[in-house]
Design an enzyme around this catalytic site. Structure first.
Site, PDB file in Angstrom:
ATOM      1  N   HIS A  34     -28.715  37.453   4.932  1.00 31.97           N
ATOM      2  CA  HIS A  34     -29.900  37.983   5.608  1.00 31.97           C
ATOM      3  C   HIS A  34     -31.157  37.419   4.931  1.00 31.97           C
ATOM      4  O   HIS A  34     -31.336  37.541   3.724  1.00 31.97           O
ATOM      5  CB  HIS A  34     -29.886  39.510   5.511  1.00 31.97           C
ATOM      6  CG  HIS A  34     -30.989  40.189   6.243  1.00 31.97           C
ATOM      7  ND1 HIS A  34     -30.932  40.459   7.589  1.00 31.97           N
ATOM      8  CD2 HIS A  34     -32.184  40.671   5.824  1.00 31.97           C
ATOM      9  CE1 HIS A  34     -32.034  41.080   7.966  1.00 31.97           C
ATOM     10  NE2 HIS A  34     -32.819  41.212   6.910  1.00 31.97           N
ATOM     11  N   MET A  38     -41.610  36.830   6.048  1.00 27.59           N
ATOM     12  CA  MET A  38     -42.787  37.720   6.121  1.00 27.59           C
ATOM     13  C   MET A  38     -44.071  36.896   6.043  1.00 27.59           C
ATOM     14  O   MET A  38     -44.137  35.932   5.267  1.00 27.59           O
ATOM     15  CB  MET A  38     -42.762  38.713   4.960  1.00 27.59           C
ATOM     16  CG  MET A  38     -41.475  39.510   4.874  1.00 27.59           C
ATOM     17  SD  MET A  38     -41.578  40.755   3.591  1.00 27.59           S
ATOM     18  CE  MET A  38     -39.907  41.417   3.640  1.00 27.59           C
ATOM     19  N   HIS A  68     -34.507  37.289   9.821  1.00 24.25           N
ATOM     20  CA  HIS A  68     -35.270  38.465  10.263  1.00 24.25           C
ATOM     21  C   HIS A  68     -36.755  38.128  10.162  1.00 24.25           C
ATOM     22  O   HIS A  68     -37.300  38.061   9.058  1.00 24.25           O
ATOM     23  CB  HIS A  68     -34.883  39.643   9.341  1.00 24.25           C
ATOM     24  CG  HIS A  68     -35.610  40.910   9.597  1.00 24.25           C
ATOM     25  ND1 HIS A  68     -35.566  41.970   8.707  1.00 24.25           N
ATOM     26  CD2 HIS A  68     -36.379  41.328  10.637  1.00 24.25           C
ATOM     27  CE1 HIS A  68     -36.277  42.966   9.185  1.00 24.25           C
ATOM     28  NE2 HIS A  68     -36.798  42.599  10.346  1.00 24.25           N
ATOM     29  N   MET A  70     -40.393  38.931  10.272  1.00 29.28           N
ATOM     30  CA  MET A  70     -41.406  40.002  10.216  1.00 29.28           C
ATOM     31  C   MET A  70     -42.761  39.322  10.239  1.00 29.28           C
ATOM     32  O   MET A  70     -43.495  39.290   9.242  1.00 29.28           O
ATOM     33  CB  MET A  70     -41.194  40.841   8.945  1.00 29.28           C
ATOM     34  CG  MET A  70     -39.996  41.761   9.064  1.00 29.28           C
ATOM     35  SD  MET A  70     -39.377  42.287   7.470  1.00 29.28           S
ATOM     36  CE  MET A  70     -38.362  40.868   7.092  1.00 29.28           C
ATOM     37  N   MET A 139     -34.603  49.298  11.608  1.00 32.07           N
ATOM     38  CA  MET A 139     -35.169  49.365  10.258  1.00 32.07           C
ATOM     39  C   MET A 139     -35.124  50.805   9.756  1.00 32.07           C
ATOM     40  O   MET A 139     -35.584  51.723  10.445  1.00 32.07           O
ATOM     41  CB  MET A 139     -36.635  48.899  10.257  1.00 32.07           C
ATOM     42  CG  MET A 139     -36.866  47.423  10.480  1.00 32.07           C
ATOM     43  SD  MET A 139     -36.014  46.333   9.330  1.00 32.07           S
ATOM     44  CE  MET A 139     -36.608  46.909   7.722  1.00 32.07           C
ATOM     45  N   ASP A 178     -31.053  47.970   8.348  1.00 32.17           N
ATOM     46  CA  ASP A 178     -31.733  47.246   7.264  1.00 32.17           C
ATOM     47  C   ASP A 178     -32.715  48.171   6.558  1.00 32.17           C
ATOM     48  O   ASP A 178     -33.657  48.664   7.172  1.00 32.17           O
ATOM     49  CB  ASP A 178     -32.479  46.045   7.885  1.00 32.17           C
ATOM     50  CG  ASP A 178     -33.136  45.145   6.855  1.00 32.17           C
ATOM     51  OD1 ASP A 178     -32.953  45.363   5.645  1.00 32.17           O
ATOM     52  OD2 ASP A 178     -33.843  44.214   7.289  1.00 32.17           O
TER      53      ASP A 178
HETATM   54  C1  DX5 Z   1     -37.331  44.894   4.142  1.00 32.44           C
HETATM   55  C2  DX5 Z   1     -36.345  43.827   4.484  1.00 32.44           C
HETATM   56  C3  DX5 Z   1     -34.989  44.097   4.015  1.00 32.44           C
HETATM   57  C4  DX5 Z   1     -34.853  44.282   2.531  1.00 32.44           C
HETATM   58  C5  DX5 Z   1     -33.795  45.314   2.320  1.00 32.44           C
HETATM   59  O1  DX5 Z   1     -38.524  44.650   4.767  1.00 32.44           O
HETATM   60  O2  DX5 Z   1     -36.290  43.617   5.898  1.00 32.44           O
HETATM   61  O3  DX5 Z   1     -34.049  43.145   4.497  1.00 32.44           O
HETATM   62  O4  DX5 Z   1     -34.509  43.127   1.821  1.00 32.44           O
HETATM   63  O5  DX5 Z   1     -33.699  45.576   0.971  1.00 32.44           O
HETATM   64  P1  DX5 Z   1     -32.973  46.868   0.415  1.00 32.44           P
HETATM   65  O6  DX5 Z   1     -31.546  46.789   0.838  1.00 32.44           O
HETATM   66  O7  DX5 Z   1     -33.161  46.737  -1.047  1.00 32.44           O
HETATM   67  O8  DX5 Z   1     -33.671  48.072   1.009  1.00 32.44           O
HETATM   68 ZN    ZN Z   2     -34.593  42.357   6.672  1.00 34.76          ZN
END
Ligand code: DX5
Ligand code: ZN
Length: 228
Positions: A34, A38, A68, A70, A139, A178
């Site tokens: 994954h 960002m 992913h 964002m 999320m 996630d």
């Molecule tokens: C957060 C991300 C996640 C993050 C999850 O914005 O989208 O993928 O890495 O991390 P954990 O499992 O530590 O919450």
């Molecule tokens: Zn993520």
């Protein structure tokens, strides 16, 4: 019941040794990698772009990259991320004005198309588009950072989304979760309907003093998810 997939999130990996970290979790039983992209606008943090994704594809060998996005206006970067090696490309419903077009384009480019919802976005937002999706990503933290606490209201959203996918989903859909996932809550998350578990801190640890043991950590999440 389909086998639960575990997708370690490289956001919590040692970025100075990213390729080694990816090779290690692939050898340790990861089903997907994954990758959190960002932009400092959709979320406060800034991470990585297509050139790093390309390098991760090399490191991952044949294990699929689950990218992913964002970022605002994700439609501007779909080609770049699919070319770089995204097998699954997920955009946020809140970030793409013409979501149907965006999702259709991802599939045309040859990747699996995912849509993600922030914790405050209702499952209803998926209703007009669920039949076009290969994946839904719920999320369970506000996106932007690893290591945050799981938001319990996400369990109900998973149940609702599972129902929607079971009645109107495309064949082969999956339901991903996630944020804050680990051995302590994996069972409840799977019971609520998730089929892909993203885990950052639970696999890569919470900082320099807490790294390694990837096989043991992935196995612990998998055992919990399967109720063993
Ligand atoms: C957060 C991300 C996640 C993050 C999850 O914005 O989208 O993928 O890495 O991390 P954990 O499992 O530590 O919450
Ligand atoms: Zn993520």
């Amino acid at each position: 019941m389909q086998r639960v997939k575990i997708a370690p999130s490289v956001l919590s990996a040692d970025f100075g040794r990213l390729a080694d970290e990816v090779r290690s979790v692939c050898a340790a039983g990861a089903d997907e990698i994954h990758v959190d992209v960002m932009d400092g606008r959709f979320v406060p943090n800034i991470t990585i772009g297509p050139c790093v994704v390309r390098a991760l594809r090399e490191a991952a060998g044949g294990i699929p990259l689950d990218v992913h996005l964002m970022i605002v206006e994700p439609e501007r970067y779909l080609e770049a991320f699919v070319e770089a090696g995204a097998a699954v490309l997920t955009v946020h419903a809140e970030a793409s004005v013409h979501l149907h077009r965006t999702v259709t384009r991802i599939r045309e480019l040859g990747a699996r198309a995912g849509v993600s919802l922030n914790p405050s976005t209702p499952v209803l937002a998926l209703e007009p588009i669920v039949g076009e999706l290969d994946r839904v990503l719920i999320m369970t933290v506000n996106p932007g950072f690893g290591g945050q606490k799981f938001i319990e209201a996400g369990l109900r959203k998973l149940e609702q989304t599972r129902g929607l996918l079971e009645t109107r989903g495309r064949p082969g859909w999956d339901l991903e979760v996630d944020g804050g996932v680990g051995p302590d809550n994996a069972r409840r998350i799977v019971e609520a309907g998730a089929s892909v578990l993203v885990a950052g801190a639970a696999v890569f640890g919470r900082g320099p003093a807490d790294r390694g043991r990837h096989a043991e950590r992935i196995a612990a999440i998998r055992a919990a998810a399967e109720g063993r």
